[in-house]
Design a protein around this motif. Structure first.
Motif, short mmCIF file in Angstrom:
data_model
loop_
_atom_site.label_atom_id
_atom_site.label_comp_id
_atom_site.label_asym_id
_atom_site.label_seq_id
_atom_site.Cartn_x
_atom_site.Cartn_y
_atom_site.Cartn_z
N LYS A 159 8.37 3.24 4.33
CA LYS A 159 7.23 2.79 5.12
C LYS A 159 6.35 1.83 4.33
CE LYS A 159 6.79 6.72 8.28
NZ LYS A 159 5.91 7.83 8.71
N SER A 160 6.11 2.14 3.04
CA SER A 160 5.28 1.26 2.22
C SER A 160 5.93 -0.10 2.04
CB SER A 160 5.03 1.91 0.86
OG SER A 160 6.26 2.11 0.17
N THR A 162 5.49 -2.08 5.30
CA THR A 162 4.13 -2.62 5.46
C THR A 162 3.88 -3.80 4.53
OG1 THR A 162 3.38 -0.91 3.91
CG2 THR A 162 3.14 -0.46 6.27
N GLU A 163 4.43 -3.75 3.32
CA GLU A 163 4.26 -4.86 2.39
C GLU A 163 4.93 -6.12 2.91
OE1 GLU A 163 5.65 -3.65 -1.38
OE2 GLU A 163 3.96 -2.32 -1.81
N SER A 198 2.70 -7.47 5.80
CA SER A 198 1.42 -8.04 5.37
C SER A 198 1.58 -9.28 4.51
CB SER A 198 0.63 -6.98 4.60
OG SER A 198 1.35 -6.57 3.46
#
Length: 305
Positions: A200-201, A204-205, A208
């Motif tokens: 998930k991280s 998101t990176e 973004s």
């Protein structure tokens, strides 16, 4: 003290002592573990599943338990089952010598409790609780522990699927086996949670911070520059732009009769143009008329003579 017939009661018949602890029949316990569902206490019937602690269930009972969680019925035997992914459907081998209920329909025949419905496909041992059995979590094939020890391999003996030591789970093991399996289950679930968080991280990176191509790097830097960085550049360009403007003004003044920058403004009457060109403008003497000559409905800018 005597009773009818001259009998004398003994002390254990008159004095009530502590109750004896009833011992569980081992044979009956083995039959219950290997022939009945640990959740619904019904006879095991296909499809049969096993949890990560090595307990046997009917798949229908597990599905009903998961659907009926809102009622608050949390049984100890299935409290660790959170979803259908926590159980594995077993691939069992039938015992050709097992007759089931057909052999003793009249009740005049001895029921052999050692006879089991399923056997080990490699060694041929019956799955009646006398021998340790285990299954592979990756494929669901069931073998006896003796078969895995005698025929050592990293591949399943039936389907050929590769497995590791962590995938081998003992069926209906002892308390020590259950504790070891419980620790492995908790570690496995913790690793799965950490893996989901890292995925998930990373997602998101990437959302973004999208990848910017090299071709579009120039315009993007110009757009994102601060006003403080743009002001010096404009100041530097002003001196270079001054001669150009002067040159253009000079050429324009030469063509259209406009004075250069800083010179006093001149009217068309004072210019060196011809009288025909000057008569086109209202400032010429020919365009000026008295009030008597002009009508009230004609504007002072009219060219109707």
């Amino acid at each position: 003290m005597g009773c009818d017939g001259g009998t004398i009661p003994k002390r254990h018949e008159l004095v009530k002592g502590p109750k004896k602890v009833e011992k569980v029949d081992k044979d009956a316990e083995l039959v219950a573990q290997w022939n009945y569902c640990s959740l619904s206490q019904e006879i095991l019937r296909r499809p049969i599943v096993a949890c990560e602690l090595g307990r046997l269930y009917n798949k229908d009972a597990v599905i009903e338990f998961l659907l009926d969680k809102s009622s608050g019925k949390a049984l100890k035997a299935a409290s660790h089952i959170k979803s259908i992914k926590n159980v594995t459907e077993l691939k069992l081998s039938d015992n050709p010598a097992w007759e089931g209920d057909r052999g003793n329909t009249k009740g005049d025949k001895h029921d052999d409790l050692q006879r089991a419905r399923f056997i080990c496909p490699v060694v041929g041992l019956e799955m009646n609780g006398r021998h340790r059995f285990c299954f592979l979590r990756c494929c669901g094939c069931v073998f006896s522990e003796r078969a895995l020890k005698e025929i050592k391999a990293d591949v399943c003996h039936t389907c050929g699927a590769a497995f590791q030591e962590d995938d081998v789970i003992v069926l209906n093991g002892t308390k020590e086996d259950v504790e070891v399996l419980k620790r492995c289950m908790e570690e496995r679930r913790l690793r799965a949670k950490l893996g989901k968080k890292t995925k998930k991280s990373k997602a998101t990176e990437t959302v973004s911070k999208p990848d910017v191509p090299e071709d579009s790097a120039g315009p993007s830097t110009i757009k994102t520059r601060k006003p403080e960085e743009i002001v010096p550049d404009s100041r530097e360009k002003k001196p270079s732009a001054a001669p150009k403007s002067a040159a253009t003004d000079g050429s324009a003044s030469g063509k259209a009769g406009k004075p250069p920058c800083g010179a006093p403004k001149r009217t068309i009457a004072d210019s060196e143009e011809s009288e025909a060109y000057k008569s086109l403008f209202t400032t010429h003497s020919s365009a000026k008329r008295s009030k008597e000559e002009s009508a009230h409905w004609v504007t002072h800018t009219s060219y109707c003579f």
